[in-house]
Design an enzyme around this catalytic site. Structure first.
Site, short mmCIF file in Angstrom:
data_model
loop_
_atom_site.label_atom_id
_atom_site.label_comp_id
_atom_site.label_asym_id
_atom_site.label_seq_id
_atom_site.Cartn_x
_atom_site.Cartn_y
_atom_site.Cartn_z
NE ARG A 102 -3.89 0.56 1.85
CZ ARG A 102 -5.13 0.62 2.33
NH1 ARG A 102 -5.37 1.32 3.43
NH2 ARG A 102 -6.11 -0.02 1.77
CG HIS A 129 -8.26 -0.03 -3.01
ND1 HIS A 129 -7.43 -1.08 -2.69
CD2 HIS A 129 -8.98 0.27 -1.89
CE1 HIS A 129 -7.64 -1.41 -1.42
NE2 HIS A 129 -8.57 -0.61 -0.92
CD GLN A 132 -12.79 -2.11 -1.11
OE1 GLN A 132 -12.07 -1.97 -0.15
NE2 GLN A 132 -14.03 -2.62 -1.01
CG ASP A 223 -13.49 6.26 -1.31
OD1 ASP A 223 -13.47 6.04 -0.08
OD2 ASP A 223 -12.45 6.35 -1.99
CB CYS A 263 -13.95 0.92 -0.40
SG CYS A 263 -13.39 2.62 -0.22
NE ARG A 291 -10.32 -5.45 0.25
CZ ARG A 291 -9.57 -4.45 0.70
NH1 ARG A 291 -10.13 -3.40 1.25
NH2 ARG A 291 -8.25 -4.47 0.54
N1 NVA Z 1 -9.92 6.76 -1.49
C1 NVA Z 1 -9.58 6.27 -0.17
C2 NVA Z 1 -9.82 4.80 -0.08
C3 NVA Z 1 -9.54 4.19 1.26
C4 NVA Z 1 -9.71 2.71 1.29
C5 NVA Z 1 -8.13 6.60 0.13
O1 NVA Z 1 -7.28 6.46 -0.75
O2 NVA Z 1 -7.84 7.03 1.26
N1 CP Z 2 -11.23 -0.29 2.09
C1 CP Z 2 -9.98 -0.36 2.57
O1 CP Z 2 -9.01 -0.58 1.82
O2 CP Z 2 -9.90 -0.20 3.90
P1 CP Z 2 -8.56 -0.01 4.75
O3 CP Z 2 -8.00 1.35 4.38
O4 CP Z 2 -8.99 -0.07 6.17
O5 CP Z 2 -7.59 -1.10 4.40
#
Ligand code: NVA
Ligand code: CP
Length: 306
Positions: A102, A129, A132, A223, A263, A291
């Site tokens: 990540r 992502h 997801q 989101d 998500c 997930r």
């Molecule tokens: N768009 C959000 C998704 C979190 C799972 C982010 O990147 O923070």
């Molecule tokens: N949806 C998702 O990726 O959640 P987290 O940021 O908690 O991993």
């Protein structure tokens, strides 16, 4: 060897293979017949951003597959002190069987993958992502939706919106994206998705009005307005996204039986009201649960593709 960095790199048939493996493993797990399909293998999980679902689903999922997962926060490893991505990749790639990362810029992930001798999975980047979205489509399938679905995306043209575009354009369903002006999907991803859509028959529509997008949709997805790394833009974004909250009024314009996907984490009072969130909790938490199963599907598929 294949990596799982974006759905843009996958054929529909491959995505369906992953989903079918995930569904089978979910059934096995529920029947207490889970098989450790990747026994003795290892998974490194590198996090440069926070996570709840991604960490738990990959770590527990890997454990259920018989793998040994190792959690690496960039706060604790040399990457966080400036060791180059390509050096980290060459070290970790030699020691483990699979890597999940990540990170921020999608190019960091691509650089890691280019130097890694183990398959790399995107656990979220600023652009995509995909892990997801496998859970999201799995949830749609379980709730009776397929490539004939009409999905409305309400909110930011962010990593999740880009990923929905890739999913729709590969699978062939209709996606209507509603973003405020100035927060549209990046043209390079919109163009790429349009090319895929020409082949798959997907319909992609773009609006600056959530009402237009949501009318009659079977699936509504949203989101956060402020993604990880955008915290300094908070005040401006809250103003710019006014009117894009998924309220019960907006949702009432969707199909009568429409489901809502998020998500998570959710920011009640921003992209979604508490009332809408709680009334749609069933689909949202099924999506979160999936997930676990979907990430196992990705790991098993990547291992077989080696
Ligand atoms: N768009 C959000 C998704 C979190 C799972 C982010 O990147 O923070
Ligand atoms: N949806 C998702 O990726 O959640 P987290 O940021 O908690 O991993």
């Amino acid at each position: 060897m294949r990596h799982f960095l974006s759905l843009k790199d996958y054929e529909k048939s491959e995505l369906l293979e992953i989903l079918s493996a995930a569904a089978e493993m979910k059934r096995d797990l529920k029947a207490d017949k889970a098989k450790p399909k990747l026994k003795g293998k290892s998974l490194a999980m590198i996090f440069e951003k926070s996570s709840t679902r991604t960490r738990v689903s990959f770590e527990i999922g890997a454990g259920q597959l018989g793998m040994r997962p190792i959690f690496l926060s960039s706060r604790d490893i040399q990457l966080g002190r400036g060791e180059p991505m390509k050096d980290t990749a060459r070290v970790i790639g030699r020691m483990v069987d699979m890597v999940m990362i990540r990170t921020y810029a999608h190019e960091r992930l691509e650089e890691f993958a280019a130097y890694s001798s183990a398959p790399v999975i995107n656990g979220l980047s600023d652009d995509f992502h995909p892990a997801q979205l496998m859970a999201d489509y799995m949830t749609m399938q379980e709730l009776g939706y397929d490539d004939r679905a009409v999905v409305a995306w309400i909110g930011d043209g962010n990593n999740m919106a880009n990923s929905w575009m890739m999913l729709a354009s590969k699978m062939g369903f209709e996606l209507r994206v509603a973003t405020p002006k100035g927060y549209e999907i990046a043209p390079k991803w919109a163009e790429l998705a349009k090319n895929f859509a020409d082949k798959s028959g997907a319909k992609l529509y773009f609006y600056n009005d959530p009402i237009e997008a949501v009318k009659g949709a079977g699936v509504v997805a949203t989101d956060v307005w402020i993604s990880m790394g955008q915290e300094s833009e908070r005040e401006k974004r809250l103003k710019d996204f006014a009117g894009f909250s998924v309220t019960s009024e907006l949702l009432s314009l969707a199909d009568r039986k429409a489901i809502l996907l998020h998500c998570l984490p959710a920011h009640r009072g921003e992209e979604i009201t508490d009332e809408t969130f709680e009334s749609c909790a069933e689909s949202i938490f099924l999506e979160a649960e999936n997930r676990l199963h979907a990430q196992k599907g990705i790991m098993v598929w990547l291992d077989a593709a080696k």
